[in-house]
Design an enzyme around this catalytic site. Sequence first.
Site, PDB file in Angstrom:
ATOM      1  CD  GLU A   1      -2.150   1.654   2.761  1.00 52.66           C
ATOM      2  OE1 GLU A   1      -1.771   2.778   2.732  1.00 52.66           O
ATOM      3  OE2 GLU A   1      -2.040   1.099   3.779  1.00 52.66           O
TER       4      GLU A   1
ATOM      5  CE  LYS B   1      -7.406   4.603   9.194  1.00 49.73           C
ATOM      6  NZ  LYS B   1      -7.462   5.713   8.369  1.00 49.73           N
TER       7      LYS B   1
HETATM    8  N1  PSU Z   1      -2.762   3.990   8.470  1.00 53.13           N
HETATM    9  C1  PSU Z   1      -1.934   5.163   8.750  1.00 53.13           C
HETATM   10  N2  PSU Z   1      -2.313   6.252   8.003  1.00 53.13           N
HETATM   11  C2  PSU Z   1      -3.271   6.162   6.782  1.00 53.13           C
HETATM   12  C3  PSU Z   1      -3.741   4.953   6.465  1.00 53.13           C
HETATM   13  C4  PSU Z   1      -3.457   4.081   7.445  1.00 53.13           C
HETATM   14  O1  PSU Z   1      -1.494   5.164   9.637  1.00 53.13           O
HETATM   15  O2  PSU Z   1      -3.463   7.009   6.231  1.00 53.13           O
HETATM   16  C5  PSU Z   1      -4.667   4.796   5.537  1.00 53.13           C
HETATM   17  C6  PSU Z   1      -4.714   3.462   4.780  1.00 53.13           C
HETATM   18  O3  PSU Z   1      -4.545   3.415   3.275  1.00 53.13           O
HETATM   19  C7  PSU Z   1      -6.137   3.226   4.764  1.00 53.13           C
HETATM   20  C8  PSU Z   1      -6.902   4.387   4.681  1.00 53.13           C
HETATM   21  O4  PSU Z   1      -6.560   2.337   3.857  1.00 53.13           O
HETATM   22  O5  PSU Z   1      -6.146   5.277   5.636  1.00 53.13           O
HETATM   23  C9  PSU Z   1      -8.314   4.530   5.239  1.00 53.13           C
HETATM   24  O6  PSU Z   1      -8.721   5.869   4.890  1.00 53.13           O
HETATM   25  P1  PSU Z   1     -10.347   6.298   4.867  1.00 53.13           P
HETATM   26  O7  PSU Z   1     -10.496   6.136   6.301  1.00 53.13           O
HETATM   27  O8  PSU Z   1     -10.275   7.906   4.444  1.00 53.13           O
HETATM   28  O9  PSU Z   1     -11.030   5.553   4.053  1.00 53.13           O
END
Ligand code: PSU
Length: 295
Positions: free
Chosen positions: A24, A155
């Site tokens: 990713e 997360k």
């Molecule tokens: N973990 C982090 N920072 C991030 C992400 C994960 O420490 O930016 C990212 C990953 O790519 C995950 C995304 O798929 O955040 C999900 O973001 P959102 O909630 O906007 O869908």
Amino acid sequence: MKRVLVSQEVESALAGNRPVVAVETAVVTHGLPRDLALEAASRMAARVRHGGAVPAFCGVYSGQLYAGLDMAVLEQMTRMSPVKAAPRDLPGLVIGQGTAGTTVAATSYLAARAGIRVMATGGLGGIHRGPGLDVSADLLELTHRQVAVVCSGVKAVLDVHATAEALEALGIPVLGYGCHELPAFFCPTSGIPLEHTVHEPGMAAAFIATAWELLGERAVVVAVPPPGKPDLDWAAITRTIDLSRFDKMGKAATPSMLSLLHHHTGGLTTQKNLELLENNAAVAAAIACALHALF
Ligand code: PSU
Ligand code: MN
């Protein structure tokens, strides 16, 4: 030009039937300070290679979708104010020649298009805490992508309980890798029990292969606790976020919460972030090799 450009190295690994791990890139463009992000990326690549697989960084560069970006291009990307792309952002990026790090959702899409079955990342998106409805596209996307997502659970900044419930409702299997609780990113425990645990790559591969055989095209989440000491306490992290009264929504939420936590823990969350990314890359490579032996 192909819709998803697969690098030569990745293409020949796939053609020669050698294991590949998709990586990713939203975590590179948005999850860490720039220098550390590039350091993390190169350490992830090294761990994947050391584990006997080929790394394939997925992302969007000047309107082209890629599976297999090299370090020089990743470096370029971080200088171009890239956006953080979920699958629905891809058409606009292609049309507008944009550059983006891809989330778990968009990376799983690119991996699946390229024929890659294992991906490594930090943490899954999910349901955010607080008022308003902020649900990551990661959740729905994983219901129809046949890929094993090796991550440190979800997360830490999310509503981890609600996210675990959503994974259950959506029918996405979650496998603990050396843990009996769902990790919350840099926290090894969240209080949420896992029903299936394995301790080595062969067993993980057997679980994943069986999930695909029985359930068809969908992701399997392989949850790996962050390595190393000291452990960060999930309740304390949650309290810090609550006390900060966050006002950011949408894509800006995670990066700003991460930077807040970095300052609150004297940099420990960032160090954990780096360690877990590297470790997840190593576990993903081991699982990719074990899966490879099965197919
Ligand atoms: N973990 C982090 N920072 C991030 C992400 C994960 O420490 O930016 C990212 C990953 O790519 C995950 C995304 O798929 O955040 C999900 O973001 P959102 O909630 O906007 O869908
Ligand atoms: Mn969101």
